[in-house]
Design a protein around this motif. Structure first.
Motif, PDB file in Angstrom:
ATOM      1  N   ALA A 112      27.589  39.918 -33.466  1.00  0.00           N
ATOM      2  CA  ALA A 112      27.470  38.463 -33.438  1.00  0.00           C
ATOM      3  C   ALA A 112      28.794  37.792 -33.784  1.00  0.00           C
ATOM      4  CB  ALA A 112      26.381  38.009 -34.403  1.00  0.00           C
ATOM      5  N   ALA A 113      29.500  38.343 -34.757  1.00  0.00           N
ATOM      6  CA  ALA A 113      30.789  37.769 -35.151  1.00  0.00           C
ATOM      7  C   ALA A 113      31.804  37.914 -34.020  1.00  0.00           C
ATOM      8  CB  ALA A 113      31.303  38.450 -36.419  1.00  0.00           C
ATOM      9  N   ILE A 114      31.802  39.069 -33.363  1.00  0.00           N
ATOM     10  CA  ILE A 114      32.710  39.278 -32.234  1.00  0.00           C
ATOM     11  C   ILE A 114      32.390  38.301 -31.111  1.00  0.00           C
ATOM     12  CG2 ILE A 114      33.380  40.892 -30.413  1.00  0.00           C
ATOM     13  CD1 ILE A 114      33.004  43.150 -32.454  1.00  0.00           C
ATOM     14  N   ALA A 115      31.111  38.136 -30.806  1.00  0.00           N
ATOM     15  CA  ALA A 115      30.704  37.220 -29.738  1.00  0.00           C
ATOM     16  C   ALA A 115      31.161  35.799 -30.027  1.00  0.00           C
ATOM     17  CB  ALA A 115      29.191  37.275 -29.559  1.00  0.00           C
ATOM     18  N   GLY A 116      31.049  35.387 -31.277  1.00  0.00           N
ATOM     19  CA  GLY A 116      31.485  34.043 -31.648  1.00  0.00           C
ATOM     20  C   GLY A 116      32.971  33.844 -31.457  1.00  0.00           C
ATOM     21  N   ARG A 117      33.757  34.856 -31.844  1.00  0.00           N
ATOM     22  CA  ARG A 117      35.207  34.749 -31.695  1.00  0.00           C
ATOM     23  C   ARG A 117      35.613  34.786 -30.223  1.00  0.00           C
ATOM     24  NH1 ARG A 117      38.359  38.120 -36.347  1.00  0.00           N
ATOM     25  NH2 ARG A 117      40.099  37.311 -35.098  1.00  0.00           N
ATOM     26  N   VAL A 118      34.906  35.593 -29.430  1.00  0.00           N
ATOM     27  CA  VAL A 118      35.193  35.654 -28.003  1.00  0.00           C
ATOM     28  C   VAL A 118      34.927  34.293 -27.342  1.00  0.00           C
ATOM     29  CG1 VAL A 118      34.413  36.623 -25.803  1.00  0.00           C
ATOM     30  CG2 VAL A 118      34.861  38.138 -27.753  1.00  0.00           C
ATOM     31  N   THR A 119      33.791  33.698 -27.670  1.00  0.00           N
ATOM     32  CA  THR A 119      33.453  32.388 -27.103  1.00  0.00           C
ATOM     33  C   THR A 119      34.504  31.346 -27.450  1.00  0.00           C
ATOM     34  OG1 THR A 119      31.075  32.839 -27.129  1.00  0.00           O
ATOM     35  CG2 THR A 119      31.745  30.528 -27.141  1.00  0.00           C
ATOM     36  N   GLU A 120      34.959  31.345 -28.690  1.00  0.00           N
ATOM     37  CA  GLU A 120      35.967  30.388 -29.122  1.00  0.00           C
ATOM     38  C   GLU A 120      37.306  30.635 -28.426  1.00  0.00           C
ATOM     39  OE1 GLU A 120      38.085  27.377 -31.035  1.00  0.00           O
ATOM     40  OE2 GLU A 120      35.966  27.687 -30.575  1.00  0.00           O
ATOM     41  N   ARG A 121      37.693  31.902 -28.293  1.00  0.00           N
ATOM     42  CA  ARG A 121      38.979  32.188 -27.658  1.00  0.00           C
ATOM     43  C   ARG A 121      38.952  31.853 -26.168  1.00  0.00           C
ATOM     44  NH1 ARG A 121      43.381  34.336 -30.031  1.00  0.00           N
ATOM     45  NH2 ARG A 121      42.373  33.097 -31.659  1.00  0.00           N
ATOM     46  N   LEU A 122      37.835  32.099 -25.504  1.00  0.00           N
ATOM     47  CA  LEU A 122      37.725  31.726 -24.098  1.00  0.00           C
ATOM     48  C   LEU A 122      37.785  30.206 -23.936  1.00  0.00           C
ATOM     49  CD1 LEU A 122      35.015  34.228 -22.795  1.00  0.00           C
ATOM     50  CD2 LEU A 122      37.443  34.183 -22.191  1.00  0.00           C
ATOM     51  N   ARG A 123      37.214  29.485 -24.874  1.00  0.00           N
ATOM     52  CA  ARG A 123      37.316  28.030 -24.832  1.00  0.00           C
ATOM     53  C   ARG A 123      38.769  27.596 -24.977  1.00  0.00           C
ATOM     54  NH1 ARG A 123      38.277  24.023 -27.872  1.00  0.00           N
ATOM     55  NH2 ARG A 123      38.524  25.342 -29.716  1.00  0.00           N
ATOM     56  N   GLN A 124      39.523  28.277 -25.832  1.00  0.00           N
ATOM     57  CA  GLN A 124      40.915  27.913 -26.058  1.00  0.00           C
ATOM     58  C   GLN A 124      41.792  28.152 -24.836  1.00  0.00           C
ATOM     59  OE1 GLN A 124      41.658  30.268 -29.547  1.00  0.00           O
ATOM     60  NE2 GLN A 124      41.139  28.600 -30.956  1.00  0.00           N
ATOM     61  N   VAL A 125      41.408  29.125 -23.999  1.00  0.00           N
ATOM     62  CA  VAL A 125      42.175  29.371 -22.777  1.00  0.00           C
ATOM     63  C   VAL A 125      41.524  28.681 -21.573  1.00  0.00           C
ATOM     64  CG1 VAL A 125      43.156  31.524 -23.629  1.00  0.00           C
ATOM     65  CG2 VAL A 125      41.052  31.593 -22.277  1.00  0.00           C
ATOM     66  N   HIS A 126      40.639  27.744 -21.860  1.00  0.00           N
ATOM     67  CA  HIS A 126      39.999  26.900 -20.837  1.00  0.00           C
ATOM     68  C   HIS A 126      39.151  27.700 -19.853  1.00  0.00           C
ATOM     69  CE1 HIS A 126      42.645  23.976 -22.597  1.00  0.00           C
ATOM     70  NE2 HIS A 126      43.716  24.566 -22.126  1.00  0.00           N
ATOM     71  N   LEU A 127      38.394  28.666 -20.388  1.00  0.00           N
ATOM     72  CA  LEU A 127      37.472  29.463 -19.574  1.00  0.00           C
ATOM     73  C   LEU A 127      36.106  29.556 -20.267  1.00  0.00           C
ATOM     74  CD1 LEU A 127      39.769  32.440 -18.445  1.00  0.00           C
ATOM     75  CD2 LEU A 127      38.943  30.553 -17.023  1.00  0.00           C
ATOM     76  N   PRO A 128      35.498  28.431 -20.575  1.00  0.00           N
ATOM     77  CA  PRO A 128      34.208  28.503 -21.274  1.00  0.00           C
ATOM     78  C   PRO A 128      33.100  29.005 -20.345  1.00  0.00           C
ATOM     79  CG  PRO A 128      34.672  26.243 -20.635  1.00  0.00           C
ATOM     80  CD  PRO A 128      35.906  27.030 -20.306  1.00  0.00           C
ATOM     81  N   GLY A 129      32.181  29.748 -20.907  1.00  0.00           N
ATOM     82  CA  GLY A 129      30.974  30.122 -20.189  1.00  0.00           C
ATOM     83  C   GLY A 129      31.099  31.235 -19.177  1.00  0.00           C
ATOM     84  N   ILE A 130      32.196  31.995 -19.224  1.00  0.00           N
ATOM     85  CA  ILE A 130      32.348  33.068 -18.230  1.00  0.00           C
ATOM     86  C   ILE A 130      32.139  34.457 -18.845  1.00  0.00           C
ATOM     87  CG2 ILE A 130      33.988  31.647 -16.934  1.00  0.00           C
ATOM     88  CD1 ILE A 130      36.128  33.792 -17.822  1.00  0.00           C
ATOM     89  N   GLU A 131      31.547  34.505 -20.019  1.00  0.00           N
ATOM     90  CA  GLU A 131      31.416  35.774 -20.736  1.00  0.00           C
ATOM     91  C   GLU A 131      30.756  36.877 -19.909  1.00  0.00           C
ATOM     92  OE1 GLU A 131      31.480  32.683 -24.072  1.00  0.00           O
ATOM     93  OE2 GLU A 131      30.918  32.820 -21.957  1.00  0.00           O
TER      94      GLU A 131
END
Length: 243
Positions: A112-131
């Motif tokens: 869960a912690a990894i998933a949260g950090r991945v979501t945040e980092r993808l948002r920072q590189v302007h790629l939200p929601g593509i997990e």
């Protein structure tokens, strides 16, 4: 933080690097330029310990990478984020699994912690929601941003970038360099960036180095590079040389 002292490397009878010495101070960004086959990518591999020099020393912090055993290299590599020229994403893994891979390999965070950090980092590189997407479903520019997210997910103090905008259009290239700059500043990382996109590269750099057929022909500040009259460096900075 990174130092090469009289480093040489050959493959067979051909010398690919000859007597190269470079310093990258902590928190600074060095741009590494030169024509194809000059030895730029090889330097990144030497810093990571993926290849050993035939002469000289490679040091990261206080560790002589060129003399460490494979097990002893692990903590050094944990401090490095690498963006590969050819993406090097795992085709069978989703974007989330690719980006979270460095954290999962460490084994000290919950899923869960990894998933949260991945979501945040993808948002920072302007790629939200593509997990859930696979690499094959991404454009080249999206793959580069996923690579950037993966390289920085563990907030490494060292960032190595091997031609991070190769094959991208000018608009995407500028976006990638803007992201690199923002993340380097946010993490106060020491960065070494190989690139032939000089106009985009120079504003990020504190210093510039140029290789020609395995030899270092220039190393200095960006201002010194702009003032240098070496014909090959001048041609490269003026846009006349191919990478």
């Amino acid at each position: 933080m990174i130092r090469l002292e009289h480093v040489s490397k050959r493959f067979g009878s051909a010398w690919v690097l000859e007597d190269v010495s470079l310093d990258v101070p902590t928190g600074s960004t060095l741009g590494l330029v030169g024509q194809g086959g000059a030895g730029k990518s090889l330097i990144l591999k030497l810093i990571c310990g993926l290849i050993r020099p035939d002469g000289g020393r490679v040091t990261v912090d206080d560790a002589e990478v060129s003399a460490l055993s494979e097990p002893a290299l692990a903590p050094v590599r944990d401090r490095i984020g690498m963006i590969f020229q050819n993406f090097a994403l795992f085709d069978a893994l989703t974007v989330a699994e690719n980006v979270g891979f460095p954290l999962a390999r460490r084994g000290d965070l919950s899923a869960a912690a990894i998933a949260g950090r991945v979501t945040e980092r993808l948002r920072q590189v302007h790629l939200p929601g593509i997990e859930a997407l696979l690499p094959a479903e991404l454009s080249g520019g999206m793959k580069k941003r996923v690579c950037l997210a993966r390289a920085t997910i563990h907030d490494p103090p060292i960032l190595l970038c091997d031609d991070p905008t190769a094959g991208l259009d000018p608009v995407t290239t500028n976006r990638i360099f803007a992201l690199l700059s923002a993340m380097q500043r946010a993490q106060r990382a020491t960065a070494l960036i190989v690139s032939h996109e000089v106009d985009s590269l120079l504003p990020l750099c504190d210093a510039l180095a140029m290789l020609d057929r395995g030899r270092l022909i220039f190393a200095g500040t960006v201002a010194e590079a702009r003032a240098c009259e070496h014909p090959l460096l001048r041609e490269f900075l003026d846009g006349g040389a191919a990478a």
